[in-house]
Design a protein around this motif. Structure first.
Motif, short mmCIF file in Angstrom:
data_model
loop_
_atom_site.label_atom_id
_atom_site.label_comp_id
_atom_site.label_asym_id
_atom_site.label_seq_id
_atom_site.Cartn_x
_atom_site.Cartn_y
_atom_site.Cartn_z
N ARG A 125 3.51 -9.35 -3.20
CA ARG A 125 2.64 -8.20 -3.50
C ARG A 125 1.89 -7.76 -2.25
O ARG A 125 1.75 -6.56 -2.00
CB ARG A 125 1.67 -8.54 -4.62
N MET A 126 1.40 -8.71 -1.47
CA MET A 126 0.67 -8.35 -0.25
C MET A 126 1.58 -7.66 0.75
O MET A 126 1.18 -6.70 1.40
CB MET A 126 0.05 -9.59 0.39
N ALA A 127 2.82 -8.13 0.87
CA ALA A 127 3.76 -7.54 1.82
C ALA A 127 4.11 -6.11 1.43
O ALA A 127 4.40 -5.28 2.29
CB ALA A 127 5.01 -8.40 1.91
N ALA A 128 4.06 -5.81 0.13
CA ALA A 128 4.45 -4.49 -0.35
C ALA A 128 3.33 -3.46 -0.25
O ALA A 128 3.59 -2.26 -0.25
CB ALA A 128 4.92 -4.58 -1.81
N ARG A 129 2.08 -3.88 -0.12
CA ARG A 129 0.99 -2.91 -0.08
C ARG A 129 0.78 -2.39 1.33
O ARG A 129 1.05 -3.07 2.31
CB ARG A 129 -0.28 -3.47 -0.69
N THR A 130 0.25 -1.18 1.38
CA THR A 130 0.00 -0.55 2.68
C THR A 130 -1.47 -0.14 2.77
O THR A 130 -2.14 0.05 1.76
CB THR A 130 0.88 0.71 2.86
N GLY A 131 -1.96 -0.02 3.98
CA GLY A 131 -3.29 0.50 4.21
C GLY A 131 -4.42 -0.45 3.89
O GLY A 131 -5.55 -0.02 3.70
N HIS A 132 -4.16 -1.75 3.85
CA HIS A 132 -5.22 -2.72 3.57
C HIS A 132 -5.40 -3.62 4.77
O HIS A 132 -4.43 -4.02 5.41
CB HIS A 132 -4.88 -3.55 2.33
N PHE A 133 -6.65 -3.94 5.08
CA PHE A 133 -6.93 -4.74 6.28
C PHE A 133 -6.56 -6.21 6.15
O PHE A 133 -6.36 -6.88 7.15
CB PHE A 133 -8.42 -4.62 6.68
N MET A 134 -6.46 -6.72 4.94
CA MET A 134 -6.14 -8.14 4.75
C MET A 134 -4.64 -8.33 4.94
O MET A 134 -3.84 -7.69 4.27
CB MET A 134 -6.56 -8.60 3.35
N THR A 135 -4.28 -9.21 5.85
CA THR A 135 -2.87 -9.44 6.14
C THR A 135 -2.38 -10.71 5.45
O THR A 135 -3.16 -11.58 5.08
CB THR A 135 -2.65 -9.59 7.66
#
Length: 183
Positions: A125-135
């Protein structure tokens, strides 16, 4: 059984403030917004309470230290305290018991909705999201820091594998079964 938050048809006089907690990527913002809409209360995004320095640190893949989090937690606690008796939903990782205790010190009666899932699902889910500062580089540190809700903490843990609407339904059910918030 009385409901812990105002919901359609509810007669509760002391709506709860709900903290949607969990590691990054569990859907705190999505579930928080949907839950707030379902309950008819305001939603606050914890990321909006971070200082520019905190955001820069996390954007660079550097985990925050407790000293970095203290003013952030206090600001979230102040928002929650301002919603006491009126209800609200705020997203906040609240990974450590000490962080939740700090929030409760500002706003007693908080209800914690812990969104939980396995590391693989959350990483996807994290890999699929864009525009967020948390890597995704910080995901392991988040899981290492996470201290699940303890039996003496008011709240519930909900699996995030189902779609967000199902997660929200489960959260609303848990809130209905919870004791009323203190006056």
């Amino acid at each position: 059984m009385s409901t812990a938050m105002s919901t359609p048809g509810s007669t509760t006089t002391h709506p709860r403030v709900v903290v949607v907690m969990g590691v990054s990527g569990t859907g705190k913002s999505t579930v928080g917004e949907l839950l707030a809409a379902a309950l008819g209360v305001p939603y606050a995004e914890a990321d909006d309470f971070h200082s520019p320095a905190n955001i820069a640190k996390m954007s660079a893949g550097v985990p925050l230290e407790d000293a970095d989090r203290a003013p952030w937690l206090d600001a979230i606690g102040d928002w929650a305290a301002g919603r006491a008796g009126r209800g609200g939903v705020v997203s906040c990782s609240a990974l450590k018991r000490a962080y939740r205790d700090r929030l409760r010190a500002k706003a007693p009666g908080l209800f914690f909705l812990h969104l939980a899932g396995d590391r693989e699902l959350i990483a996807e889910r994290m890999a699929a999201r864009t525009g967020h500062f948390m890597t995704t580089r910080l995901l392991d540190s988040q899981f290492a820091t996470l201290e699940p809700l303890q039996p003496d903490e008011t709240g519930v843990t909900v699996d995030v594998a189902p779609e967000p609407g199902v997660v929200v339904e489960r959260a609303v059910t848990a809130l209905r079964q919870a004791p009323p918030a203190p006056a």
